[in-house]
Design a protein around this motif. Structure first.
Motif, PDB file in Angstrom:
ATOM      1  N   ASP A 297       0.825  -1.206   0.000  1.00  0.00           N
ATOM      2  CA  ASP A 297       0.000   0.000   0.000  1.00  0.00           C
ATOM      3  C   ASP A 297       0.863   1.261   0.000  1.00  0.00           C
ATOM      4  OD1 ASP A 297      -2.374   1.398  -0.111  1.00  0.00           O
ATOM      5  OD2 ASP A 297      -2.635   1.477   2.063  1.00  0.00           O
ATOM      6  N   LEU A 298       1.840   1.304  -0.918  1.00  0.00           N
ATOM      7  CA  LEU A 298       2.728   2.458  -1.058  1.00  0.00           C
ATOM      8  C   LEU A 298       2.434   3.174  -2.363  1.00  0.00           C
ATOM      9  CD1 LEU A 298       6.148   0.908   0.065  1.00  0.00           C
ATOM     10  CD2 LEU A 298       4.566   2.265   1.432  1.00  0.00           C
TER      11      LEU A 298
ATOM     12  N   LEU B 289      15.306  -2.356  -0.428  1.00  0.00           N
ATOM     13  CA  LEU B 289      15.452  -0.909  -0.569  1.00  0.00           C
ATOM     14  C   LEU B 289      14.095  -0.214  -0.566  1.00  0.00           C
ATOM     15  CD1 LEU B 289      18.334  -0.589  -3.194  1.00  0.00           C
ATOM     16  CD2 LEU B 289      18.470  -0.533  -0.700  1.00  0.00           C
ATOM     17  N   LEU B 290      13.096  -0.875  -1.154  1.00  0.00           N
ATOM     18  CA  LEU B 290      11.745  -0.305  -1.132  1.00  0.00           C
ATOM     19  C   LEU B 290      11.254  -0.147   0.304  1.00  0.00           C
ATOM     20  CD1 LEU B 290       9.176   0.573  -2.678  1.00  0.00           C
ATOM     21  CD2 LEU B 290       8.455  -1.828  -2.625  1.00  0.00           C
TER      22      LEU B 290
ATOM     23  N   ARG C 128      10.286   3.227   2.255  1.00  0.00           N
ATOM     24  CA  ARG C 128       9.005   3.337   2.960  1.00  0.00           C
ATOM     25  C   ARG C 128       9.212   3.861   4.380  1.00  0.00           C
ATOM     26  NH1 ARG C 128       6.768  -2.183   5.089  1.00  0.00           N
ATOM     27  NH2 ARG C 128       8.769  -1.879   6.168  1.00  0.00           N
ATOM     28  N   ASP C 129      10.205   3.320   5.086  1.00  0.00           N
ATOM     29  CA  ASP C 129      10.463   3.763   6.460  1.00  0.00           C
ATOM     30  C   ASP C 129      10.843   5.246   6.488  1.00  0.00           C
ATOM     31  OD1 ASP C 129       9.987   1.163   7.168  1.00  0.00           O
ATOM     32  OD2 ASP C 129      12.111   0.627   7.400  1.00  0.00           O
ATOM     33  N   TRP C 130      11.698   5.650   5.542  1.00  0.00           N
ATOM     34  CA  TRP C 130      12.134   7.053   5.486  1.00  0.00           C
ATOM     35  C   TRP C 130      10.935   7.973   5.235  1.00  0.00           C
ATOM     36  CZ3 TRP C 130      12.097  11.183   2.206  1.00  0.00           C
ATOM     37  CH2 TRP C 130      13.019  12.213   2.433  1.00  0.00           C
ATOM     38  N   ALA C 131      10.080   7.573   4.303  1.00  0.00           N
ATOM     39  CA  ALA C 131       8.916   8.395   3.984  1.00  0.00           C
ATOM     40  C   ALA C 131       7.942   8.452   5.165  1.00  0.00           C
ATOM     41  CB  ALA C 131       8.209   7.850   2.750  1.00  0.00           C
TER      42      ALA C 131
ATOM     43  N   ALA D 261      13.089   9.310  -2.833  1.00  0.00           N
ATOM     44  CA  ALA D 261      13.780   8.026  -2.968  1.00  0.00           C
ATOM     45  C   ALA D 261      15.290   8.221  -2.928  1.00  0.00           C
ATOM     46  CB  ALA D 261      13.361   7.339  -4.269  1.00  0.00           C
ATOM     47  N   GLN D 262      15.784   9.250  -3.616  1.00  0.00           N
ATOM     48  CA  GLN D 262      17.217   9.530  -3.612  1.00  0.00           C
ATOM     49  C   GLN D 262      17.697   9.883  -2.211  1.00  0.00           C
ATOM     50  OE1 GLN D 262      17.470  12.635  -6.545  1.00  0.00           O
ATOM     51  NE2 GLN D 262      17.731  11.207  -8.253  1.00  0.00           N
ATOM     52  N   ALA D 263      16.938  10.714  -1.513  1.00  0.00           N
ATOM     53  CA  ALA D 263      17.335  11.116  -0.159  1.00  0.00           C
ATOM     54  C   ALA D 263      17.375   9.915   0.778  1.00  0.00           C
ATOM     55  CB  ALA D 263      16.366  12.178   0.361  1.00  0.00           C
TER      56      ALA D 263
END
Length: 369
Positions: A205-206, A230-231, A235-238, A251-253
């Motif tokens: 659900d991303l 990596l996905l 997800r965790d970062w977002a 995604a780059q960050a």
């Protein structure tokens, strides 16, 4: 040589950890139509399974080879699903005695699929028992010892063995020849990994932009397991930064924070290249000296970092040691040595197999820069 193990918290290590297996199971495709990539193997395997269903017999034994993280375990599960048969899972390291294998084989039911991961690590005595089980569907159980020992034949129901290996060259010829179908899995291209990521994102659900999928796929080393890992990190970062739709900048960050660069190199990979270029002028330098320079064990550099660097054309193996290619200098943003000198160094790559020198060790006649 021992098997490579996950190194620290590397996000680009293709081996799975215990915590990841449950998540991976939820993301695995359930049938061949859902399986992304490997078109040749998928087509051939589909034909094998359809033919066995028409014969109303268990499928022939299947051997799947290739680097970790490309879908060998997933295909084994799909084979059992397509054949509507139960699946038994074990591994080569877990079968160290013939009795271990006999206990597994004797409990199989007709048509059951037995999956042996890392089958090249099965013990020799168990391997010899496996020959007869695969070919004649029977094993001989030895009772007693010495002159009074007798062999009791045990009939087995027809079953399908699916073997998976990351090192097909270590399999004995008689074992390899008993598989009816052999499939070699190749690394995925970016477009195939984007399809893998889209399916995983939907199940998690991303919401990602098209460019974000490409960004993650391009840093995944051609491996679905790494792409899914990596996905999850993105997800965790977002989630922490309260971003609901992940664009390419996000995604780059996220991936930059986890030290995975645009070519999929992480801290260890870049440390090896930087030591080779900055400390040793691009090489050649012995493997043990290079390992000391980056503060790692020789086996870690050889089995964890080096294979991908060689595959990407960033590092070369020569009779005198490791050398950095022009692409390595360019990737690090450094100016390469004189072209003629560099070309002379790289010309030795083609004769490395013909030389008596061992590129894995320091050569005492080679200056260590």
């Amino acid at each position: 040589m021992t098997e490579p193990t996950p190194h620290g918290d590397r996000q680009v290590d293709a081996t799975s950890t215990a915590e990841e297996r449950e998540l991976e199971a939820a993301l695995r495709p359930k049938n061949l139509d859902e399986f992304v990539g490997q078109p040749r193997v998928r087509q051939q395997l589909s034909l094998v399974l359809q033919a066995s269903q028409l014969r109303q017999a268990p499928a022939e034994h299947v051997l799947l080879s290739g680097p970790p993280g490309l879908g060998k375990t997933t295909l084994a599960m799909i084979i059992a699903q397509e054949m509507n048969a139960p699946l038994r899972i074990s591994s080569g390291p877990a079968i160290q005695h013939a009795g271990d294998l006999a206990a597994i084989l004797s409990s199989l039911t007709e048509g059951e699929v037995l999956f042996l991961d890392e089958i090249h690590r099965i013990s020799r005595t168990a391997e010899e028992m496996l020959y007869m089980a695969m070919e004649d569907f029977r094993v001989d159980i030895i009772v007693g010892k010495g002159a009074g020992a007798t062999a009791i034949p045990l009939e087995l129901p027809p079953f399908t063995l699916v073997g998976a290996t990351t090192r097909a060259g270590l399999l004995q010829g008689p074992l390899r020849d008993r598989f009816g179908f052999t499939g070699h899995l190749e690394f995925y291209d970016v477009d195939e990994l984007v399809l893998v990521l889209r399916r995983s994102a939907m199940m998690l659900d991303l919401r990602l932009s098209p460019d974000a999928f490409v960004e993650i796929a391009s840093r995944s080393r051609g491996t679905p397991r790494i792409a899914n890992r990596l996905l999850r990190r993105v997800r965790d970062w977002a989630l922490v930064h309260q971003i609901h739709t992940i664009d390419v900048a996000a995604a780059q960050a996220a991936l930059d924070m986890y030290e995975v660069d645009e070519r999929g190199l992480d801290r260890l990979d870049r440390a090896v290249l930087e030591a080779l270029c900055l400390k040793f002028g691009g090489g050649p330098v012995g493997l043990s000296t290079l390992a000391i320079a980056v503060g790692e064990e020789v086996e870690t550099v050889e089995t964890v970092a080096e294979p991908y660097l060689v595959r990407e054309g960033l590092l070369g193996r020569t009779p005198r040691g490791r050398v950095a290619t022009a692409a390595a200098w360019e990737h690090l943003g450094l100016r390469a040595p004189d072209d003629a000198q560099q070309g002379q160094r790289m010309s030795t790559r083609n004769v490395s197999d013909q030389s008596g020198a061992n590129p894995d060790q320091d050569n005492p006649e080679t200056p260590l820069w």
